[in-house]
Design a protein around this motif. Structure first.
Motif, PDB file in Angstrom:
ATOM      1  N   GLU A   1       0.832  -1.195   0.000  1.00  0.00           N
ATOM      2  CA  GLU A   1       0.000   0.000   0.000  1.00  0.00           C
ATOM      3  C   GLU A   1       0.873   1.255   0.000  1.00  0.00           C
ATOM      4  OE1 GLU A   1      -2.182  -0.260   3.712  1.00  0.00           O
ATOM      5  OE2 GLU A   1      -0.852   1.223   4.612  1.00  0.00           O
ATOM      6  N   VAL A   2       0.228   2.369  -0.284  1.00  0.00           N
ATOM      7  CA  VAL A   2       0.878   3.673  -0.190  1.00  0.00           C
ATOM      8  C   VAL A   2      -0.031   4.576   0.632  1.00  0.00           C
ATOM      9  CG1 VAL A   2      -0.163   4.551  -2.341  1.00  0.00           C
ATOM     10  CG2 VAL A   2       2.015   5.509  -1.521  1.00  0.00           C
ATOM     11  N   CYS A   3       0.579   5.497   1.351  1.00  0.00           N
ATOM     12  CA  CYS A   3      -0.185   6.410   2.198  1.00  0.00           C
ATOM     13  C   CYS A   3      -0.251   7.800   1.573  1.00  0.00           C
ATOM     14  CB  CYS A   3       0.427   6.491   3.590  1.00  0.00           C
ATOM     15  SG  CYS A   3       0.175   4.990   4.549  1.00  0.00           S
ATOM     16  N   ILE A   4      -1.254   8.542   2.002  1.00  0.00           N
ATOM     17  CA  ILE A   4      -1.522   9.863   1.450  1.00  0.00           C
ATOM     18  C   ILE A   4      -0.291  10.765   1.517  1.00  0.00           C
ATOM     19  CG2 ILE A   4      -2.879  11.977   1.796  1.00  0.00           C
ATOM     20  CD1 ILE A   4      -4.489   9.650   0.602  1.00  0.00           C
ATOM     21  N   HIS A   5       0.401  10.766   2.637  1.00  0.00           N
ATOM     22  CA  HIS A   5       1.524  11.694   2.803  1.00  0.00           C
ATOM     23  C   HIS A   5       2.684  11.388   1.862  1.00  0.00           C
ATOM     24  CE1 HIS A   5       1.538   8.555   5.915  1.00  0.00           C
ATOM     25  NE2 HIS A   5       2.856   8.560   5.883  1.00  0.00           N
ATOM     26  N   HIS A   6       2.844  10.123   1.484  1.00  0.00           N
ATOM     27  CA  HIS A   6       3.912   9.785   0.545  1.00  0.00           C
ATOM     28  C   HIS A   6       3.534  10.106  -0.899  1.00  0.00           C
ATOM     29  CE1 HIS A   6       5.307   6.995   3.920  1.00  0.00           C
ATOM     30  NE2 HIS A   6       6.233   7.911   3.782  1.00  0.00           N
ATOM     31  N   LEU A   7       2.249  10.332  -1.135  1.00  0.00           N
ATOM     32  CA  LEU A   7       1.799  10.772  -2.462  1.00  0.00           C
ATOM     33  C   LEU A   7       1.759  12.292  -2.580  1.00  0.00           C
ATOM     34  CD1 LEU A   7      -1.215   8.325  -3.012  1.00  0.00           C
ATOM     35  CD2 LEU A   7       1.069   8.161  -4.037  1.00  0.00           C
TER      36      LEU A   7
ATOM     37  N   ASP B   1      10.810   9.563  -5.822  1.00  0.00           N
ATOM     38  CA  ASP B   1      10.120   8.484  -5.101  1.00  0.00           C
ATOM     39  C   ASP B   1       8.619   8.726  -5.119  1.00  0.00           C
ATOM     40  OD1 ASP B   1      12.328   6.782  -3.945  1.00  0.00           O
ATOM     41  OD2 ASP B   1      12.910   8.710  -3.114  1.00  0.00           O
ATOM     42  N   ARG B   2       8.205   9.948  -4.818  1.00  0.00           N
ATOM     43  CA  ARG B   2       6.774  10.280  -4.793  1.00  0.00           C
ATOM     44  C   ARG B   2       6.131  10.009  -6.147  1.00  0.00           C
ATOM     45  NH1 ARG B   2       5.340  16.473  -4.028  1.00  0.00           N
ATOM     46  NH2 ARG B   2       6.236  16.452  -6.131  1.00  0.00           N
ATOM     47  N   ASP B   3       6.788  10.435  -7.215  1.00  0.00           N
ATOM     48  CA  ASP B   3       6.220  10.236  -8.550  1.00  0.00           C
ATOM     49  C   ASP B   3       6.158   8.762  -8.930  1.00  0.00           C
ATOM     50  OD1 ASP B   3       6.044  12.976  -8.661  1.00  0.00           O
ATOM     51  OD2 ASP B   3       7.781  13.257  -9.960  1.00  0.00           O
TER      52      ASP B   3
ATOM     53  N   LEU C   1       0.839   3.120  -8.196  1.00  0.00           N
ATOM     54  CA  LEU C   1      -0.568   3.050  -7.793  1.00  0.00           C
ATOM     55  C   LEU C   1      -1.459   2.888  -9.017  1.00  0.00           C
ATOM     56  CD1 LEU C   1      -2.551   3.478  -5.318  1.00  0.00           C
ATOM     57  CD2 LEU C   1      -2.633   5.861  -6.039  1.00  0.00           C
ATOM     58  N   LEU C   2      -1.199   3.691 -10.032  1.00  0.00           N
ATOM     59  CA  LEU C   2      -1.980   3.609 -11.268  1.00  0.00           C
ATOM     60  C   LEU C   2      -1.761   2.293 -11.993  1.00  0.00           C
ATOM     61  CD1 LEU C   2      -1.388   7.234 -12.636  1.00  0.00           C
ATOM     62  CD2 LEU C   2      -3.341   6.403 -11.315  1.00  0.00           C
ATOM     63  N   ASP C   3      -0.538   1.753 -11.870  1.00  0.00           N
ATOM     64  CA  ASP C   3      -0.172   0.521 -12.572  1.00  0.00           C
ATOM     65  C   ASP C   3      -0.494  -0.748 -11.788  1.00  0.00           C
ATOM     66  OD1 ASP C   3       0.807   2.084 -14.623  1.00  0.00           O
ATOM     67  OD2 ASP C   3       2.902   1.927 -13.988  1.00  0.00           O
ATOM     68  N   ASP C   4      -1.073  -0.592 -10.608  1.00  0.00           N
ATOM     69  CA  ASP C   4      -1.522  -1.706  -9.761  1.00  0.00           C
ATOM     70  C   ASP C   4      -0.405  -2.511  -9.114  1.00  0.00           C
ATOM     71  OD1 ASP C   4      -4.125  -0.971 -10.286  1.00  0.00           O
ATOM     72  OD2 ASP C   4      -4.333  -2.354 -11.970  1.00  0.00           O
ATOM     73  N   LYS C   5       0.799  -1.944  -9.034  1.00  0.00           N
ATOM     74  CA  LYS C   5       1.807  -2.557  -8.172  1.00  0.00           C
ATOM     75  C   LYS C   5       1.500  -2.247  -6.715  1.00  0.00           C
ATOM     76  CE  LYS C   5       6.001  -3.526 -10.705  1.00  0.00           C
ATOM     77  NZ  LYS C   5       7.471  -3.433 -10.672  1.00  0.00           N
ATOM     78  N   LEU C   6       0.883  -1.106  -6.477  1.00  0.00           N
ATOM     79  CA  LEU C   6       0.415  -0.746  -5.147  1.00  0.00           C
ATOM     80  C   LEU C   6      -1.094  -0.925  -5.127  1.00  0.00           C
ATOM     81  CD1 LEU C   6       2.582   2.430  -4.469  1.00  0.00           C
ATOM     82  CD2 LEU C   6       2.949   0.111  -3.620  1.00  0.00           C
ATOM     83  N   ASP C   7      -1.587  -1.637  -4.133  1.00  0.00           N
ATOM     84  CA  ASP C   7      -2.966  -2.115  -4.158  1.00  0.00           C
ATOM     85  C   ASP C   7      -3.943  -1.260  -3.373  1.00  0.00           C
ATOM     86  OD1 ASP C   7      -2.379  -4.783  -5.530  1.00  0.00           O
ATOM     87  OD2 ASP C   7      -1.015  -4.847  -3.818  1.00  0.00           O
ATOM     88  N   VAL C   8      -3.458  -0.559  -2.354  1.00  0.00           N
ATOM     89  CA  VAL C   8      -4.332   0.128  -1.405  1.00  0.00           C
ATOM     90  C   VAL C   8      -3.768   1.512  -1.086  1.00  0.00           C
ATOM     91  CG1 VAL C   8      -5.145   0.095   0.998  1.00  0.00           C
ATOM     92  CG2 VAL C   8      -5.205  -2.000  -0.361  1.00  0.00           C
TER      93      VAL C   8
ATOM     94  N   GLU D   1     -11.447   2.266  -6.286  1.00  0.00           N
ATOM     95  CA  GLU D   1     -10.830   0.934  -6.306  1.00  0.00           C
ATOM     96  C   GLU D   1      -9.809   0.791  -5.186  1.00  0.00           C
ATOM     97  OE1 GLU D   1      -7.457  -1.245  -8.986  1.00  0.00           O
ATOM     98  OE2 GLU D   1      -9.017  -0.178 -10.098  1.00  0.00           O
ATOM     99  N   LYS D   2      -8.941   1.797  -5.041  1.00  0.00           N
ATOM    100  CA  LYS D   2      -7.829   1.691  -4.101  1.00  0.00           C
ATOM    101  C   LYS D   2      -8.212   1.989  -2.652  1.00  0.00           C
ATOM    102  CE  LYS D   2      -4.854   0.917  -7.432  1.00  0.00           C
ATOM    103  NZ  LYS D   2      -4.110  -0.341  -7.592  1.00  0.00           N
ATOM    104  N   MET D   3      -9.284   2.765  -2.442  1.00  0.00           N
ATOM    105  CA  MET D   3      -9.657   3.162  -1.084  1.00  0.00           C
ATOM    106  C   MET D   3     -10.869   2.414  -0.536  1.00  0.00           C
ATOM    107  SD  MET D   3      -9.005   7.314  -1.179  1.00  0.00           S
ATOM    108  CE  MET D   3      -8.679   7.496   0.582  1.00  0.00           C
TER     109      MET D   3
END
Length: 448
Positions: free
Chosen positions: A261-267, A292-294, A300-307, A357-359
């Motif tokens: 997963e990724v968190c809001i602050h890292h995005l 890293d942020r980008d 996330l868009l490519d579905d390597k990160l799921d949540v 989808e992610k949230m």
């Protein structure tokens, strides 16, 4: 329980946006169709024209600080803030005081939430170097997951015995959620900068101290161990581009054994923001560089990160204003996570369907949560009504966290959460809270 009818609303669900009416009865989505009429005079009718209806957000990683740390937050205060942010279900972490490392302490937290929570709730059980027998007693149908700190732990929750760690991975069918940072690397880096600066290390060195190396070393070991033992692994809050190579996007989420997963602050933030925000954006893992942020956003868009999650972890303003080595890591995010993601939508970076989808969908799939995360007939009626064109600015008057501050203070969001429904009950409307606690313990579609 009163019935609810939402008319002429744009429903964002399962990869599409459809204009329809939604009828809720007894806390369940009863009918989704065009031109539904009110079944009785008691039905609450809401006009959804030009608004969007999303499933209630499921946040799989929060720290609500109760018991033991209630000067920072409580389950009541933070679940209240969560529903203001469209989060209708949460999964809370075990590093409270006392820690949630026995079944007795786990059930005590459920009892607190049953009396005080505005949002649906579950809790993770904490693993330690010496509670394997307690882990084996857990009923997988009643607990969200097992949480392991492989770095940045509190109390005795750092699981740093390799033999014990492998036994835990091999002994449970529960999803294992992990915080991955290598403690030895961080200690060595901290010693270097303390020798140079003392306790008042400049905050811009935080992502160097809690480095890419520290993250990758730990997360790669966790992934390797999951592959070796066949364990079901979920890696929390990815913060580096390098770690993304550990994860797969070639199979559906339901088939994945290893997720992230990724968190809001890292995005949202990057290391350039330390100059203005200081220790108020000190998190573990650290906010790192723009590259890293980008990369995280693209993954996330490519579905390597799921949540997408928050890692909501409030501290008081006074605590955060301490010098670097004394200022705790973490910050409050549940109220502003969905508005932040909707801001990315306005910037053309992500579609509404992908946000849902992610949230909403993916946390329900990942944790096998029963009948939540979707707008479907027969599902529990957790829903969020959003006006995409109703700007508002985060300030002291509308911040709902007990700690009274937000890393988004001064930010103007274009989208507003106008209504939040939990199990069919209206609990929040346009900055107004209703004293309705209709939350439920989350249930899971798993064998015991």
């Amino acid at each position: 329980m009163s019935s609810v009818l939402i008319k002429n609303v744009n429903i964002v669900n399962e990869g599409e946006i459809v204009n329809s009416d939604v009828y809720i009865e007894d806390g369940i989505f009863k009918e989704i169709a065009a031109n539904i009429s009110a079944k009785s005079p008691d039905v609450q009718v809401f006009d959804g024209e030009n608004k969007y209806l999303l499933p209630g957000v499921i946040d799989d990683q929060v720290h609500f600080r109760e018991p033991g740390l209630t000067h920072k937050a409580t389950i009541e205060t933070e679940s209240r803030a969560a529903v203001a942010g469209g989060i209708t279900s949460f999964i809370e972490m075990p590093n409270t005081n006392p820690q949630t490392t026995t079944i007795e302490k786990l059930e005590e937290k459920f009892e607190i939430a049953a009396k005080s929570s505005y949002a649906n709730y579950s809790f993770m059980f904490g693993g330690t170097n010496d509670n394997l027998e307690e882990i084996k007693k857990l009923d997988a149908s009643k607990v969200a997951a097992l949480k392991l700190f492989l770095g940045s732990s509190t109390g005795n929750m750092l699981v740093d015995n390799p033999e014990v760690l492998e036994k835990i991975f091999a002994s449970t069918n529960l999803l294992i959620a992990v915080h991955c940072e290598d403690e030895d690397t961080i200690k060595k880096n901290t010693a270097i900068y303390k020798e140079r600066y003392g306790e008042d290390i400049p905050i811009n060195f935080h992502p160097i101290i809690r480095s890419e190396e520290a993250c990758y070393l730990s997360s790669s070991k966790a992934v390797a161990l999951a592959k070796k033992t066949g364990a079901r692994l979920h890696v929390f809050h990815l913060s580096t581009a390098k770690e993304l190579e550990l994860f797969d996007n070639t199979i559906p989420l339901k088939e994945k054994k290893i997720t992230a997963e990724v968190c809001i602050h890292h995005l949202w933030f990057s290391d350039k923001d330390y100059h203005d925000k200081g220790t108020f954006i000190k998190w573990n893992p650290a906010v790192k560089g723009e590259k890293d942020r980008d990369a995280l956003f693209q993954a996330l868009l490519d579905d390597k990160l799921d949540v997408i999650a928050t890692d909501h972890a409030p501290h008081t303003r006074e605590e955060k204003e301490n010098v670097y080595t004394k200022a705790p890591s973490g910050g409050p995010l549940v109220q502003h996570a969905l508005p932040a993601m909707l801001e990315f939508y306005h910037e053309g970076k992500i579609e509404l369907e992908k946000i849902v989808e992610k949230m909403c969908h993916n946390p329900a799939i990942l944790f096998e949560i029963e009948k939540r995360g979707y707008i479907k007939e027969g599902y529990f009626a957790d829903a969020v009504l959003v006006d995409l064109n109703a700007p508002w600015t985060v300030n002291n008057e509308n911040i709902a966290y007990k700690c009274g501050w937000s890393p988004f203070e001064g930010t103007t969001f274009k989208s507003r959460i106008t209504h939040t429904f939990v199990n069919g009950s209206l609990v929040y409307k346009n900055f107004k809270f209703y004293d309705i606690k209709n939350a439920a313990r989350l249930t899971f579609n798993r064998p015991a």
